[in-house]
Design a protein around this motif. Structure first.
Motif, PDB file in Angstrom:
ATOM      1  N   ALA A  74      14.172  21.151   1.025  1.00 51.57           N
ATOM      2  CA  ALA A  74      14.137  19.951   0.190  1.00 51.57           C
ATOM      3  C   ALA A  74      12.722  19.439  -0.008  1.00 51.57           C
ATOM      4  CB  ALA A  74      15.002  18.856   0.813  1.00 51.57           C
ATOM      5  N   SER A  75      12.477  18.906  -1.186  1.00 52.82           N
ATOM      6  CA  SER A  75      11.134  18.498  -1.592  1.00 52.82           C
ATOM      7  C   SER A  75      10.653  17.227  -0.898  1.00 52.82           C
ATOM      8  CB  SER A  75      11.100  18.285  -3.108  1.00 52.82           C
ATOM      9  OG  SER A  75      12.070  17.327  -3.484  1.00 52.82           O
ATOM     10  N   LEU A  76       9.381  16.904  -1.143  1.00 47.73           N
ATOM     11  CA  LEU A  76       8.726  15.782  -0.480  1.00 47.73           C
ATOM     12  C   LEU A  76       9.439  14.460  -0.781  1.00 47.73           C
ATOM     13  CD1 LEU A  76       6.526  18.064  -1.062  1.00 47.73           C
ATOM     14  CD2 LEU A  76       4.850  16.249  -0.751  1.00 47.73           C
ATOM     15  N   PRO A  77       9.698  13.640   0.242  1.00 43.91           N
ATOM     16  CA  PRO A  77      10.335  12.354  -0.001  1.00 43.91           C
ATOM     17  C   PRO A  77       9.316  11.239  -0.243  1.00 43.91           C
ATOM     18  CG  PRO A  77      10.234  12.735   2.351  1.00 43.91           C
ATOM     19  CD  PRO A  77       9.616  13.954   1.687  1.00 43.91           C
ATOM     20  N   PHE A  78       9.670  10.323  -1.134  1.00 40.34           N
ATOM     21  CA  PHE A  78       8.956   9.059  -1.273  1.00 40.34           C
ATOM     22  C   PHE A  78       9.714   8.081  -0.399  1.00 40.34           C
ATOM     23  CE2 PHE A  78       7.847   4.962  -3.009  1.00 40.34           C
ATOM     24  CZ  PHE A  78       6.509   5.102  -3.360  1.00 40.34           C
ATOM     25  N   THR A  79       9.018   7.441   0.533  1.00 38.64           N
ATOM     26  CA  THR A  79       9.666   6.663   1.586  1.00 38.64           C
ATOM     27  C   THR A  79       9.178   5.213   1.605  1.00 38.64           C
ATOM     28  OG1 THR A  79       7.973   7.121   3.264  1.00 38.64           O
ATOM     29  CG2 THR A  79       9.719   8.770   2.988  1.00 38.64           C
ATOM     30  N   GLY A  80       9.939   4.387   2.286  1.00 37.99           N
ATOM     31  CA  GLY A  80       9.538   3.000   2.487  1.00 37.99           C
ATOM     32  C   GLY A  80       9.647   2.617   3.950  1.00 37.99           C
ATOM     33  N   HIS A  81       8.669   1.854   4.441  1.00 39.23           N
ATOM     34  CA  HIS A  81       8.723   1.394   5.826  1.00 39.23           C
ATOM     35  C   HIS A  81       9.748   0.275   5.954  1.00 39.23           C
ATOM     36  CE1 HIS A  81       7.409  -0.215   9.735  1.00 39.23           C
ATOM     37  NE2 HIS A  81       6.849   0.977   9.920  1.00 39.23           N
TER      38      HIS A  81
ATOM     39  N   GLU B  78      -2.661  11.374   7.924  1.00 40.97           N
ATOM     40  CA  GLU B  78      -1.724  11.342   9.046  1.00 40.97           C
ATOM     41  C   GLU B  78      -2.103  10.289  10.074  1.00 40.97           C
ATOM     42  OE1 GLU B  78      -1.734  15.534  10.091  1.00 40.97           O
ATOM     43  OE2 GLU B  78       0.269  15.696   9.197  1.00 40.97           O
ATOM     44  N   LYS B  79      -3.399  10.015  10.204  1.00 41.70           N
ATOM     45  CA  LYS B  79      -3.818   8.946  11.112  1.00 41.70           C
ATOM     46  C   LYS B  79      -3.306   7.598  10.620  1.00 41.70           C
ATOM     47  CE  LYS B  79      -7.943   7.022  13.349  1.00 41.70           C
ATOM     48  NZ  LYS B  79      -9.430   7.126  13.481  1.00 41.70           N
ATOM     49  N   ASP B  80      -3.434   7.342   9.326  1.00 40.45           N
ATOM     50  CA  ASP B  80      -2.932   6.098   8.760  1.00 40.45           C
ATOM     51  C   ASP B  80      -1.405   6.051   8.796  1.00 40.45           C
ATOM     52  OD1 ASP B  80      -5.422   5.036   8.233  1.00 40.45           O
ATOM     53  OD2 ASP B  80      -5.483   5.722   6.158  1.00 40.45           O
ATOM     54  N   LEU B  81      -0.772   7.189   8.579  1.00 44.73           N
ATOM     55  CA  LEU B  81       0.682   7.247   8.634  1.00 44.73           C
ATOM     56  C   LEU B  81       1.183   6.960  10.045  1.00 44.73           C
ATOM     57  CD1 LEU B  81       3.258   7.913   6.990  1.00 44.73           C
ATOM     58  CD2 LEU B  81       2.965  10.308   7.692  1.00 44.73           C
ATOM     59  N   ALA B  82       0.515   7.545  11.042  1.00 46.04           N
ATOM     60  CA  ALA B  82       0.909   7.326  12.434  1.00 46.04           C
ATOM     61  C   ALA B  82       0.757   5.868  12.842  1.00 46.04           C
ATOM     62  CB  ALA B  82       0.081   8.223  13.356  1.00 46.04           C
ATOM     63  N   ALA B  83      -0.209   5.173  12.217  1.00 47.61           N
ATOM     64  CA  ALA B  83      -0.412   3.752  12.498  1.00 47.61           C
ATOM     65  C   ALA B  83       0.446   2.865  11.591  1.00 47.61           C
ATOM     66  CB  ALA B  83      -1.883   3.397  12.328  1.00 47.61           C
ATOM     67  N   ALA B  84       1.262   3.489  10.738  1.00 49.10           N
ATOM     68  CA  ALA B  84       2.143   2.763   9.801  1.00 49.10           C
ATOM     69  C   ALA B  84       1.356   1.827   8.895  1.00 49.10           C
ATOM     70  CB  ALA B  84       3.229   2.000  10.554  1.00 49.10           C
ATOM     71  N   HIS B  85       0.180   2.276   8.446  1.00 42.43           N
ATOM     72  CA  HIS B  85      -0.636   1.461   7.541  1.00 42.43           C
ATOM     73  C   HIS B  85      -0.045   1.393   6.138  1.00 42.43           C
ATOM     74  CE1 HIS B  85      -4.582   1.894  10.064  1.00 42.43           C
ATOM     75  NE2 HIS B  85      -3.714   1.057  10.594  1.00 42.43           N
TER      76      HIS B  85
ATOM     77  N   LYS C 292       0.845  -1.197   0.000  1.00 43.89           N
ATOM     78  CA  LYS C 292       0.000   0.000   0.000  1.00 43.89           C
ATOM     79  C   LYS C 292       0.882   1.249   0.000  1.00 43.89           C
ATOM     80  CE  LYS C 292      -4.001  -2.114   2.239  1.00 43.89           C
ATOM     81  NZ  LYS C 292      -4.767  -2.110   0.976  1.00 43.89           N
ATOM     82  N   VAL C 293       0.564   2.164  -0.906  1.00 42.64           N
ATOM     83  CA  VAL C 293       1.346   3.392  -1.066  1.00 42.64           C
ATOM     84  C   VAL C 293       0.478   4.583  -0.700  1.00 42.64           C
ATOM     85  CG1 VAL C 293       2.714   4.796  -2.640  1.00 42.64           C
ATOM     86  CG2 VAL C 293       2.661   2.296  -2.921  1.00 42.64           C
ATOM     87  N   GLY C 294       0.777   5.223   0.424  1.00 44.14           N
ATOM     88  CA  GLY C 294       0.026   6.389   0.867  1.00 44.14           C
ATOM     89  C   GLY C 294       0.553   7.657   0.211  1.00 44.14           C
ATOM     90  N   ILE C 295      -0.357   8.516  -0.223  1.00 47.65           N
ATOM     91  CA  ILE C 295       0.010   9.759  -0.905  1.00 47.65           C
ATOM     92  C   ILE C 295      -0.570  10.946  -0.136  1.00 47.65           C
ATOM     93  CG2 ILE C 295      -0.076  11.063  -3.054  1.00 47.65           C
ATOM     94  CD1 ILE C 295       1.430   8.397  -3.280  1.00 47.65           C
ATOM     95  N   VAL C 296       0.281  11.867   0.258  1.00 41.31           N
ATOM     96  CA  VAL C 296      -0.186  13.056   0.968  1.00 41.31           C
ATOM     97  C   VAL C 296      -1.216  13.784   0.089  1.00 41.31           C
ATOM     98  CG1 VAL C 296       1.680  14.533   0.095  1.00 41.31           C
ATOM     99  CG2 VAL C 296       0.571  15.095   2.261  1.00 41.31           C
ATOM    100  N   PRO C 297      -2.342  14.222   0.659  1.00 43.20           N
ATOM    101  CA  PRO C 297      -3.431  14.803  -0.156  1.00 43.20           C
ATOM    102  C   PRO C 297      -3.187  16.241  -0.579  1.00 43.20           C
ATOM    103  CG  PRO C 297      -4.084  14.725   2.134  1.00 43.20           C
ATOM    104  CD  PRO C 297      -2.752  14.036   2.058  1.00 43.20           C
TER     105      PRO C 297
END
Length: 276
Positions: free
Chosen positions: A209-216, A71-78, A28-33
């Motif tokens: 610096a611009s938005l990072p694409f990250t991996g858990h 941010e709720k899903d991000l905080a839960a590492a979904h 699952k890839v979360g994208i900031v809105p």
């Protein structure tokens, strides 16, 4: 007859890759809105499909409706992978163990404060007592840095209106329900002309610096590296670059924690609103 090994070697030397064998795991890839859900899905789905084709991984875009839900899903590492703003990254790296993979090396993140072109407002201090729209409380450039500037540099009181995304904030100004809106250079440029041409910038923040694409870190390191290398390969492939540009990423480059250390010292915690 050309041997399969020789053919594969030639393809690699020419920068052409055969499709990687697919795996069964769906990441699952979360994208900031930054944009509405439909637009977010439209620009990210083709890019993730191309990355999947090159890596053999299955990547599914998760477009959040607003900043709090993201941010709720991000905080839960979904999210297995996530594209987030730099301040969100600082928190996510510390609390949920997300690691930076790539970012836009040709663009900086910069907050802007916009008003209607026909507005009498020429300076931020003239917005005292008025309503200012923001794309969520925790949009780092478009909200946190703008709010910090209004408080520290201009010392004005105003009524904040936190909306779902950048587009909604810009539309509020055009519609007249807000006197001004926080935004970012990159997202203003992506708006339709009917919106963009009615807005005027009256203040801009420092850039970073611009938005990072990250991996858990739960994603195997080898697979995170595959995704990173796929981004860089698409950047080097003129036939595929349009998918990056539409996100928009003007130049995909490797990202590192050192790119964001400056932001850690700007005291933005004062303006951060934890997700409920």
């Amino acid at each position: 007859m050309v041997s399969p090994l020789l053919l594969m070697t030639s393809m690699i030397l020419l920068g052409v890759s055969a499709d990687a064998p697919a795996t069964s795991t769906v990441y699952k890839v979360g994208i900031v809105p930054q944009f509405d859900v439909a637009h977010t899905e439209a620009i990210w789905r083709p890019l993730l499909a191309e990355i999947g084709k090159r890596t053999g991984l299955k990547l599914e875009v998760v477009a959040s409706e607003n900043f709090p839900s993201f941010e709720k899903d991000l905080a839960a590492a979904h999210f297995d992978f996530a594209y987030m703003n730099p301040f969100q990254f600082l928190l996510a790296r510390r609390n949920q163990s997300y690691e930076p993979l790539v970012r836009d090396g040709a663009a900086k993140v910069q907050g802007i404060l916009v008003v209607r072109k026909d507005s009498r407002v020429q300076k931020p201090e003239e917005l005292a007592g008025q309503t200012i729209a923001f794309p969520g409380a925790n949009a780092v450039a478009a909200s946190m840095l703008i709010r910090a500037g209004l408080e520290r540099d201009f010392k004005i009181a105003y009524t904040p209106n936190f909306l779902a995304n950048h587009t909604a904030a810009y539309e509020a100004v055009v519609a007249g329900s807000a006197a001004a809106a926080g935004g970012a250079r990159a997202t203003l440029a992506e708006q339709p002309e009917a919106i963009r041409n009615q807005l005027r910038v009256v203040f801009e923040t420092a850039s970073f610096a611009s938005l990072p694409f990250t991996g858990h870190v739960r994603v195997p390191a080898a697979e995170r590296e595959k995704v990173k290398q796929a981004f860089l390969a698409i950047e080097a492939d003129p036939a595929a670059q349009a998918m990056l540009r539409s996100v928009p990423i003007k130049e995909a480059v490797s990202a590192a924690m050192s790119d964001y250390r400056q932001l850690a010292h700007w005291g933005l915690e004062r303006y951060y609103v934890p997700p409920k």
